[in-house]
Scaffold this active site. Sequence first.
Site, PDB file in Angstrom:
ATOM      1  CD  GLU A  60     -45.909 -36.395 -59.597  1.00  0.00           C
ATOM      2  OE1 GLU A  60     -44.748 -36.125 -59.564  1.00  0.00           O
ATOM      3  OE2 GLU A  60     -46.394 -36.817 -58.510  1.00  0.00           O
TER       4      GLU A  60
ATOM      5  CG  ASN B 164     -48.627 -42.030 -50.849  1.00  0.00           C
ATOM      6  OD1 ASN B 164     -49.725 -41.706 -49.963  1.00  0.00           O
ATOM      7  ND2 ASN B 164     -47.788 -41.390 -50.357  1.00  0.00           N
TER       8      ASN B 164
ATOM      9  CB  SER C 197     -55.024 -40.985 -52.241  1.00  0.00           C
ATOM     10  OG  SER C 197     -54.581 -42.183 -51.921  1.00  0.00           O
TER      11      SER C 197
END
Length: 290
Positions: free
Chosen positions: A131, A228, A270
């Site tokens: 990202e 994350n 995820s």
Amino acid sequence: MAKVEIDEGSGFCFGVVTAIHKAEEELANGGTLYCLGDIVHNSREVERLEEMGLITINHDEFNALHDAKVLLRAHGEPPETYQIARRNNIEIIDATCPVVLRLQKKIKQQYIQEDGTNKQIVIYGKNGHAEVLGLVGQTNGKAIVIEKPEEAEQLDFSKNIRLYSQTTKSLDEFQQIVEYIKEHISPDVTFEYYDTICRQVANRIPNIRKFAASHDLVFFVSGKKSSNGKMLFAECQKVNPNTHLLYNAEEIDDTLLSGAHSIGICGATSTPKWLMEEISESIKAKLQDQ
């Protein structure tokens, strides 16, 4: 026997769900589908989709590809990727998360804005993360990336600063960076900050803390590449030191189950629900054997 509970709030975020649905739809139609990078930072889910026919490629392989169909995952891509696709006659199936897409546009507008100022565009995120590469790409590589609050010291406080964040970063740390810059920036320049952290991700922090605190043993399920996952795992450990990271059911340490009355299973944005369910069933089977 101990109670085993899966956290209802854990599992794929909507951006990942959309990307996987797009991949499944395309694969169901037949033909060859490539994905630029792992569709999600979870090797088990990547393997499941590869068994359905999805072919994961890296950027070098993408550059050499012609006349093909390629899915872009939720993380987003820099402008260069789209330029290569046009040049090589590659059909793009764009699954960039809408939250990431909006952030890319904001940063690009900030970069091309002719405001006559000497400014630094700063992104709070993980260097090299897919990202972040897409975000930095909106500035022709000129944005400054800081990974943690301490790195804000490296900024030039005599220049204007425009601060953004990777969508999956910690809201608390973002606020720490904001406060540090406010305290140190020169009164002769301006500082603007944009809280671009995805609320679907940020809201998981208080929820996962509450879930982890409600069990005496917690298994946090996440892929090794998930930033994350690392962040949410750390949040669980803060409230419950008896939290353990798992990649799959084979890694369950049977000795941890002894004496546990309440076992919680949670995961990253995820982490597929089916994998948490697989781990839950494995734990229940081990408990019955004890």
